[in-house]
Design an enzyme around this catalytic site. Structure first.
Site, PDB file in Angstrom:
ATOM      1  N   ARG A   1      -4.340  12.677 -21.991  1.00  0.00           N
ATOM      2  CA  ARG A   1      -4.787  11.427 -21.379  1.00  0.00           C
ATOM      3  C   ARG A   1      -5.821  10.706 -22.245  1.00  0.00           C
ATOM      4  O   ARG A   1      -6.403   9.713 -21.803  1.00  0.00           O
ATOM      5  CB  ARG A   1      -5.435  11.746 -20.032  1.00  0.00           C
ATOM      6  CG  ARG A   1      -4.589  11.386 -18.819  1.00  0.00           C
ATOM      7  CD  ARG A   1      -5.345  11.887 -17.622  1.00  0.00           C
ATOM      8  NE  ARG A   1      -5.070  11.227 -16.399  1.00  0.00           N
ATOM      9  CZ  ARG A   1      -4.327  11.765 -15.423  1.00  0.00           C
ATOM     10  NH1 ARG A   1      -3.735  12.917 -15.580  1.00  0.00           N
ATOM     11  NH2 ARG A   1      -4.191  11.123 -14.289  1.00  0.00           N
TER      12      ARG A   1
ATOM     13  N   ARG B   1       0.704   6.455  -0.494  1.00  0.00           N
ATOM     14  CA  ARG B   1       1.028   7.846  -0.779  1.00  0.00           C
ATOM     15  C   ARG B   1       0.261   8.802   0.140  1.00  0.00           C
ATOM     16  O   ARG B   1      -0.914   8.597   0.403  1.00  0.00           O
ATOM     17  CB  ARG B   1       0.653   8.114  -2.241  1.00  0.00           C
ATOM     18  CG  ARG B   1       1.160   9.400  -2.780  1.00  0.00           C
ATOM     19  CD  ARG B   1       1.326   9.277  -4.250  1.00  0.00           C
ATOM     20  NE  ARG B   1       0.119   9.695  -4.958  1.00  0.00           N
ATOM     21  CZ  ARG B   1       0.121  10.024  -6.249  1.00  0.00           C
ATOM     22  NH1 ARG B   1       1.216   9.972  -6.959  1.00  0.00           N
ATOM     23  NH2 ARG B   1      -1.000  10.371  -6.822  1.00  0.00           N
TER      24      ARG B   1
ATOM     25  N   LYS C   1       5.534  10.463 -12.279  1.00  0.00           N
ATOM     26  CA  LYS C   1       5.609  11.570 -13.257  1.00  0.00           C
ATOM     27  C   LYS C   1       5.797  12.917 -12.544  1.00  0.00           C
ATOM     28  O   LYS C   1       6.632  13.718 -12.952  1.00  0.00           O
ATOM     29  CB  LYS C   1       4.330  11.656 -14.111  1.00  0.00           C
ATOM     30  CG  LYS C   1       4.044  10.433 -14.940  1.00  0.00           C
ATOM     31  CD  LYS C   1       2.864  10.662 -15.872  1.00  0.00           C
ATOM     32  CE  LYS C   1       1.536  10.890 -15.186  1.00  0.00           C
ATOM     33  NZ  LYS C   1       0.983   9.717 -14.476  1.00  0.00           N
TER      34      LYS C   1
ATOM     35  N   ARG D   1      -8.777   4.183 -11.595  1.00  0.00           N
ATOM     36  CA  ARG D   1      -7.850   5.048 -12.347  1.00  0.00           C
ATOM     37  C   ARG D   1      -6.967   4.205 -13.260  1.00  0.00           C
ATOM     38  O   ARG D   1      -6.680   4.591 -14.393  1.00  0.00           O
ATOM     39  CB  ARG D   1      -6.971   5.853 -11.375  1.00  0.00           C
ATOM     40  CG  ARG D   1      -7.743   6.938 -10.650  1.00  0.00           C
ATOM     41  CD  ARG D   1      -6.962   7.518  -9.504  1.00  0.00           C
ATOM     42  NE  ARG D   1      -5.827   8.314  -9.933  1.00  0.00           N
ATOM     43  CZ  ARG D   1      -4.840   8.693  -9.131  1.00  0.00           C
ATOM     44  NH1 ARG D   1      -4.834   8.335  -7.865  1.00  0.00           N
ATOM     45  NH2 ARG D   1      -3.867   9.431  -9.589  1.00  0.00           N
TER      46      ARG D   1
ATOM     47  N   ARG E   1      -5.118  11.489  -0.367  1.00  0.00           N
ATOM     48  CA  ARG E   1      -6.025  12.056  -1.366  1.00  0.00           C
ATOM     49  C   ARG E   1      -7.164  11.070  -1.601  1.00  0.00           C
ATOM     50  O   ARG E   1      -6.952   9.865  -1.610  1.00  0.00           O
ATOM     51  CB  ARG E   1      -5.256  12.290  -2.678  1.00  0.00           C
ATOM     52  CG  ARG E   1      -4.457  13.556  -2.648  1.00  0.00           C
ATOM     53  CD  ARG E   1      -3.518  13.731  -3.815  1.00  0.00           C
ATOM     54  NE  ARG E   1      -3.889  13.051  -5.048  1.00  0.00           N
ATOM     55  CZ  ARG E   1      -3.111  13.053  -6.137  1.00  0.00           C
ATOM     56  NH1 ARG E   1      -1.954  13.694  -6.129  1.00  0.00           N
ATOM     57  NH2 ARG E   1      -3.486  12.440  -7.215  1.00  0.00           N
TER      58      ARG E   1
HETATM   59  P1  AMP Z   1      -3.280  13.194 -11.600  1.00  0.00           P
HETATM   60  O1  AMP Z   1      -2.814  13.907 -10.386  1.00  0.00           O
HETATM   61  O2  AMP Z   1      -2.543  13.591 -12.854  1.00  0.00           O
HETATM   62  O3  AMP Z   1      -3.315  11.691 -11.435  1.00  0.00           O
HETATM   63  O4  AMP Z   1      -4.795  13.660 -11.851  1.00  0.00           O
HETATM   64  C1  AMP Z   1      -5.801  13.485 -10.881  1.00  0.00           C
HETATM   65  C2  AMP Z   1      -7.163  13.415 -11.533  1.00  0.00           C
HETATM   66  O5  AMP Z   1      -7.425  14.639 -12.242  1.00  0.00           O
HETATM   67  C3  AMP Z   1      -7.322  12.328 -12.587  1.00  0.00           C
HETATM   68  O6  AMP Z   1      -7.636  11.075 -12.012  1.00  0.00           O
HETATM   69  C4  AMP Z   1      -8.473  12.886 -13.425  1.00  0.00           C
HETATM   70  O7  AMP Z   1      -9.715  12.741 -12.762  1.00  0.00           O
HETATM   71  C5  AMP Z   1      -8.143  14.377 -13.441  1.00  0.00           C
HETATM   72  N1  AMP Z   1      -7.265  14.723 -14.586  1.00  0.00           N
HETATM   73  C6  AMP Z   1      -5.973  15.163 -14.542  1.00  0.00           C
HETATM   74  N2  AMP Z   1      -5.490  15.379 -15.778  1.00  0.00           N
HETATM   75  C7  AMP Z   1      -6.489  15.069 -16.635  1.00  0.00           C
HETATM   76  C8  AMP Z   1      -6.609  15.065 -18.048  1.00  0.00           C
HETATM   77  N3  AMP Z   1      -5.577  15.395 -18.855  1.00  0.00           N
HETATM   78  N4  AMP Z   1      -7.785  14.691 -18.586  1.00  0.00           N
HETATM   79  C9  AMP Z   1      -8.841  14.352 -17.808  1.00  0.00           C
HETATM   80  N5  AMP Z   1      -8.795  14.317 -16.469  1.00  0.00           N
HETATM   81  C10 AMP Z   1      -7.631  14.679 -15.869  1.00  0.00           C
END
Ligand code: AMP
Length: 218
Positions: free
Chosen positions: A88, A127, A13, A171, A160
């Site tokens: 989400r 990654r 994404k 996740r 990360r």
């Molecule tokens: P991402 O880089 O989008 O995978 O986000 C990394 C982490 O940030 C996720 O695993 C969640 O812990 C948190 N996070 C990001 N976006 C959201 C969201 N819309 N709602 C809740 N937690 C989020």
């Protein structure tokens, strides 16, 4: 143009959002990046979010909705935006509908990028991110492991915390239980563009662009 990029963690994404953002000249809003920046700067939000993110859980809806509402109201989002990582949960999707109504936006395109779970685990464990510019790479594909090909920082690659295998599995579990129902919700109310994420990056981008141009012409 207003877009939501939907899909499991690791499906690409962020990569696609950056390309579409450059192509359409609209901001890429990644809620994950906003949270990581807050963690880096040790803000009150960052301190609260850090542990949750390290476990691969979701930050509470009220916090996320507040962040997105403030961001979408900024002048830079006036001509459009690309949401990456939001909504989400069903609660976030319902709140987003209200925010869009407040902003008088009645047409949003939803792009659902798909890939199998094994592929996602493989991609996420390989990654690496650059500490300096935040770019994300597949470690196996980086030729010079010492220098970031984007910003040329030295020895800046790191994994990360949320890309470690046990966190990745969590996740993906959270994605299936809490985030996937959002897709069913959108499929009931909107047209969702499905895109196969298991192709070359350029091919995925081209498929998205042609699907969007078909939608706009219809
Ligand atoms: P991402 O880089 O989008 O995978 O986000 C990394 C982490 O940030 C996720 O695993 C969640 O812990 C948190 N996070 C990001 N976006 C959201 C969201 N819309 N709602 C809740 N937690 C989020």
């Amino acid at each position: 143009m207003q877009l939501i990029l939907f899909g499991p963690p690791g499906v690409g994404k962020g990569t696609q959002a950056k390309k579409l953002s450059a192509k359409y000249g609209i901001p890429h809003i990644s809620t994950g990046d906003i949270l990581r920046e807050a963690v880096k700067n040790k803000t009150a939000l960052g301190i609260r979010a850090q542990e949750i993110m390290q476990r691969g859980e979701l930050v509470p809806d009220d916090i996320m909705v507040g962040i997105v509402r403030d961001t979408l109201k900024k002048p830079r989002c006036k001509t459009g935006f690309i949401l990456d990582g939001f909504p989400r949960s069903l609660g976030q999707a319902e709140s987003l509908n209200k925010i869009l109504a407040e902003l008088k936006i009645n047409n949003i395109y939803i792009i659902n990028i798909t890939a199998s779970e094994e592929e996602l685990i493989k991609r996420l464990t390989n990654r690496r991110a650059c500490k300096s510019c935040g770019s994300i790479f597949n470690y196996k594909e980086i030729k010079d492991k010492k220098e970031c090909p984007v910003c040329h920082a030295d020895n800046s690659f790191y994994q990360r915390n949320d890309d470690k295998e046990d966190v990745i599995r969590n996740r993906l579990k959270v994605y299936s239980s809490t985030t996937k129902p959002v897709l069913q919700y959108y499929k009931k109310h909107n047209y969702v563009i499905d895109i196969n994420g298991l192709q070359e990056i350029e091919e995925v981008t081209n498929n998205i662009l042609s699907a969007l141009s078909n939608m706009k012409n219809n």
